[in-house]
Design an enzyme around this catalytic site. Sequence first.
Site, PDB file in Angstrom:
ATOM      1  N   ARG A  63      35.371  47.025  19.312  1.00  0.00           N
ATOM      2  CA  ARG A  63      36.125  45.789  19.421  1.00  0.00           C
ATOM      3  C   ARG A  63      35.279  44.622  18.938  1.00  0.00           C
ATOM      4  O   ARG A  63      34.071  44.600  19.149  1.00  0.00           O
ATOM      5  CB  ARG A  63      36.423  45.538  20.899  1.00  0.00           C
ATOM      6  CG  ARG A  63      37.866  45.300  21.191  1.00  0.00           C
ATOM      7  CD  ARG A  63      38.063  44.832  22.623  1.00  0.00           C
ATOM      8  NE  ARG A  63      38.889  45.768  23.344  1.00  0.00           N
ATOM      9  CZ  ARG A  63      38.436  46.617  24.256  1.00  0.00           C
ATOM     10  NH1 ARG A  63      37.176  46.627  24.587  1.00  0.00           N
ATOM     11  NH2 ARG A  63      39.253  47.448  24.843  1.00  0.00           N
ATOM     12  N   SER A 100      26.606  50.159  23.663  1.00  0.00           N
ATOM     13  CA  SER A 100      26.637  50.952  24.910  1.00  0.00           C
ATOM     14  C   SER A 100      25.822  52.245  24.813  1.00  0.00           C
ATOM     15  O   SER A 100      26.340  53.349  25.016  1.00  0.00           O
ATOM     16  CB  SER A 100      28.081  51.260  25.273  1.00  0.00           C
ATOM     17  OG  SER A 100      28.817  50.069  25.281  1.00  0.00           O
ATOM     18  N   ASP A 123      26.816  47.981  27.982  1.00  0.00           N
ATOM     19  CA  ASP A 123      28.148  47.697  28.537  1.00  0.00           C
ATOM     20  C   ASP A 123      28.138  47.523  30.058  1.00  0.00           C
ATOM     21  O   ASP A 123      28.949  46.782  30.616  1.00  0.00           O
ATOM     22  CB  ASP A 123      29.195  48.760  28.118  1.00  0.00           C
ATOM     23  CG  ASP A 123      28.747  50.192  28.395  1.00  0.00           C
ATOM     24  OD1 ASP A 123      27.609  50.394  28.834  1.00  0.00           O
ATOM     25  OD2 ASP A 123      29.558  51.112  28.142  1.00  0.00           O
TER      26      ASP A 123
HETATM   27  C1  G6P Z   1      34.083  48.255  28.626  1.00  0.00           C
HETATM   28  C2  G6P Z   1      33.748  47.928  27.278  1.00  0.00           C
HETATM   29  C3  G6P Z   1      33.364  49.038  26.459  1.00  0.00           C
HETATM   30  C4  G6P Z   1      32.725  50.037  27.323  1.00  0.00           C
HETATM   31  C5  G6P Z   1      33.798  50.524  28.163  1.00  0.00           C
HETATM   32  C6  G6P Z   1      33.599  51.793  28.860  1.00  0.00           C
HETATM   33  O1  G6P Z   1      34.499  47.297  29.308  1.00  0.00           O
HETATM   34  O2  G6P Z   1      34.036  46.699  26.796  1.00  0.00           O
HETATM   35  O3  G6P Z   1      32.791  48.808  25.284  1.00  0.00           O
HETATM   36  O4  G6P Z   1      31.908  50.926  26.712  1.00  0.00           O
HETATM   37  O5  G6P Z   1      34.282  49.542  29.006  1.00  0.00           O
HETATM   38  O6  G6P Z   1      34.806  52.396  28.811  1.00  0.00           O
HETATM   39  P1  G6P Z   1      35.318  53.528  27.814  1.00  0.00           P
HETATM   40  O7  G6P Z   1      36.262  54.255  28.669  1.00  0.00           O
HETATM   41  O8  G6P Z   1      35.953  52.842  26.685  1.00  0.00           O
HETATM   42  O9  G6P Z   1      34.132  54.329  27.456  1.00  0.00           O
HETATM   43  C1  BGC Z   2      25.062  55.372  27.539  1.00  0.00           C
HETATM   44  C2  BGC Z   2      24.978  54.103  28.329  1.00  0.00           C
HETATM   45  C3  BGC Z   2      26.329  53.521  28.536  1.00  0.00           C
HETATM   46  C4  BGC Z   2      27.276  54.540  29.085  1.00  0.00           C
HETATM   47  C5  BGC Z   2      28.651  54.010  29.291  1.00  0.00           C
HETATM   48  C6  BGC Z   2      26.085  56.296  28.123  1.00  0.00           C
HETATM   49  O1  BGC Z   2      26.239  57.416  27.332  1.00  0.00           O
HETATM   50  O2  BGC Z   2      23.828  56.001  27.475  1.00  0.00           O
HETATM   51  O3  BGC Z   2      24.146  53.192  27.703  1.00  0.00           O
HETATM   52  O4  BGC Z   2      26.227  52.444  29.386  1.00  0.00           O
HETATM   53  O5  BGC Z   2      27.328  55.651  28.255  1.00  0.00           O
HETATM   54  O6  BGC Z   2      29.259  53.604  28.139  1.00  0.00           O
END
Ligand code: G6P
Ligand code: BGC
Length: 941
Positions: free
Chosen positions: A521, A585, A639
């Site tokens: 995003r 992240s 994140d």
């Molecule tokens: C958030 C973010 C993402 C993040 C995510 C985790 O709020 O803005 O970039 O990594 O939540 O959720 P997801 O389910 O997308 O891995």
């Molecule tokens: C990453 C983290 C991240 C998490 C959630 C993991 O795989 O190592 O840095 O915060 O995923 O997105």
Amino acid sequence: MVTAVARRLAAQRKEIDAVLEPFLLSPETLREVKNKMRTELEYGLKRETQGSATVKMLPTYVCGTPDGTEKGKFLALDLGGTNFRVLLVKIRSGRRKSVRMYNKIFAIPLEIMQGTGEELFDHIVHCIADFLEYMGIKGARLPLGFTFSFPCKQGTLVGWTKGFKATDCEGEDVVDMLREAIKRRNEFDLDIVAVVNDTVGTMMTCGYEDPNCEIGLIAGTGSNVCYMEDMKNIEIVEGNEGKMCINTEWGGFGDNGCIDNIRTEYDKEVDEGSLNPGKQRYEKMTSGMYLGEIVRQILIDLTKRGLLFRGQISESLRKRGIFETKFLSQIESDRLALLQVRQILQQLGLDSTCEDSIIVKEVCGAVSRRAAQLCGAGLAAIVEKKRENRGVEHLQITVGVDGTLYKLHPQVLQETVKELAPWCDVTFMLSEDGSGKGAALITAVAKRLRNIDKYLYAMRLSDETLIDIMARFRREMKNGLSRDFNPTATVKMLPTFVRSIPDGSEKGDFIALDLGGSYFRILRVKVSHEKKQTVQMESEIYNTPEDIMHGSGTRLFDHVAECLGDFMEKQQIKDKKLPVGFTFSFPCRQSKLDEGVLITWTKRFKASGVEGADVVKLLNRAIKKRGDYDADIMAVVNDTVGTMMTCGFDDQRCEVGLIIGTGTNACYMEEMRHIDLVEGDEGRMCINTEWGAFGDDGSLEDIRTEFDREIDRGSLNPGKQLFEKMVSGLYMGELVRLILVKMAKEGLLFEGRITPELLTKGKFETKHVSAIEKSKEGLSKAKDILTRLGVEPSHEDCVAVQHVCTIVSFRSANLVAATLGAILCQLRDNKGVGRLRTTVGVDGSLYKMHPQYARRLHKTTRRLVPDSDVRFLLSESGSGKGAAMVTAVAYRVCAPRGDQPCPPFHAEGVCLAAGPGAAQKASGSPVGCSGESGISQCGDF
Ligand code: G6P
Ligand code: BGC
Ligand code: G6P
Ligand code: BGC
């Protein structure tokens, strides 16, 4: 003379009427009884009042009625009614669904009913042995369902009722007692699968024929009802989804005195002479075991008054129990001529006149009519509750009924229900086959689920194990924070250089990149300060194709730069140089805010040449290469940190950021004095724990299963992120798929059918787990999803698959509760408070989309860390907003220098008002900058 006789008869009549008058209950009285019963039902369901409730509302863990797919050969025991029966039940499923039963009735002598527990269970086992012999099945180790018609709480006998009083049984586990007796006999073995109350057995027996049967009523030796209650109303049982059968044990209604206004002297007499005085007061007014006794007490009184048996109390009338229910029903029957009544009384040793027999018939009628009415009033309360649960104006429901007494006055009971619950259309279905059939049906389902439980035993983590994991993680945190152990620690505890949550003074126009979750995003975040701080956000989602995630790093960052260019174009800001916050992240080592050296890729990413490099540099290089716009990347933010900051914007107490999405991780505010890797002891700094790697050194091997190992082997990063692979959304669906494949291969599912789709990696997704665990449509979703995988699931398969999903997702929530619990304990100890009050900011698709996950996580966390008040705050606007907040502070520090990049900020080794913690303890290289007075923490937040 005639007048004198008439007068005497009239006086006698009056006296008899006066004696029987309390047995005539007005509609108002019955309504009152219904309302009181309703109140007691609610008390029994609520955690706070359950302990003192007279109607115990015992959870049965039976969560559905039969659907015709049950099958197998079972033994059933049926103990507690008029007869003790041993049965063999053969159930066939499918189009030729049928139940065949063979049974034998055995006597239980009074001295055994009231002897020792060992004698009673030895006798039961003796009868089973006899039956097995008789059926020629002694060698078969059949699954057994035990209809045990007494109040049981999770298999433990709460207290004997009716005519039983064997010693050493109350408070004991019924299955254990039976198992031990089988062992003592040492002749055969049985697989005891389920213990079922007779009400539940009856509901299931009738439910097999009529799916609308959700209530089971026994009006026999004892009195009781069970019904399907919405899980959300059962406070003492974990979970909100679906329904569970509640054994009300309404026999105890009134034990607190609430119906004493309608108890007569005769009722009190009967109670006092019973095996359990003061208990089961409602049962003693409504069930067969006691009605005959009430009748006898009235007859004694009438005789004493000279109104019966010529005033002579015979030996027979003194005998307790002479009026068995069967005599009662015969005497009452309209079809019986007076002469026949006299004959029955004669058989009982009561020498009666014609007049006597009329009076006895009248007494029996009054007592049993009152019983039927009271029972009807209680049932009306249950039916009304069902109607309210369903939220309908008009309820159609079937009540499965059994018991010798019901057959006495079915119409009175039915009419009372009709009158007191006029909006309910109740069908009464007499159970023809007793409770044994229902018990066998329950055993069929329970055996299947038990097989799954056994199968997935290793995934069901006890609180004891979770507390142990919590302690292990706490040690890992300590290692990660320490200078000596950090290099070898698996949980890296990375300093983030973010030192506080937003304070409300942030402002400006920012770009946020958000890469690493389900979506890539780009956002524009405008924070303004007119009267109060407001945030405006606009965002675009960009695709990141797999070949880019797995290609070269240069290509990946070119792609990011291209998307950023596109976004700026759309926003018409290509000519501006807005500050950029980069939510990245993945685990990055930082020595300042605007640097992030990728330690290792995780989740779906595997671009070459990035590990070990600074992602800010890579992105800057890609932007420069394009040359069509410029950007000032001021902060790299994980994140978790972005989430904590986003939530911190709304709740100043937020000091933990938690992600349960594609991956999993958490950050929290740690005391500087505990962070060896950063110079300085004052204040706090946010630590990105990178808990996904917990277990990479083998410390979780005892709880990892073969499925976890298989997931790991097939992943992009074998041997790494082992905790993450047990928890997060990227792996959960696949975990379930692997389990289903193995179960199908072993014939435990889909009748052993395996399809190519089921064998395809990734075909079962985490969103499917969420759909299947939905409370209402879960099972139909399971059917759709499994059908799409080419298997033709039976209802039982769907229930089983739902159970597998629950076990896997529950384990995930439990594991996160343990690691989060460790962080909370750390915070509590850091603050030196007895009770921690804090907020955890949470984000991630699994947490947000799964119907039960959040609630389970909250509940387990609070259980593991009882001395805490934790608020879980869902991040509504993603990490981008939080990243912008971090950028805002970084920018504020540099802003006075205009559009130029802030020299001290970027130039390593320069730190003006170094303040506490501005130089790295480990590397010795100072970081950060300052400029503005009052901001002593520089280069970081
Ligand atoms: C958030 C973010 C993402 C993040 C995510 C985790 O709020 O803005 O970039 O990594 O939540 O959720 P997801 O389910 O997308 O891995
Ligand atoms: C990453 C983290 C991240 C998490 C959630 C993991 O795989 O190592 O840095 O915060 O995923 O997105
Ligand atoms: C059933 C059973 C019994 C049960 C009984 C109640 O269907 O199979 O075990 O307790 O009905 O009736 P009773 O009148 O025998 O107490
Ligand atoms: C028991 C119940 C049972 C009922 C009917 C009562 O005495 O407490 O568990 O369902 O009798 O048999």
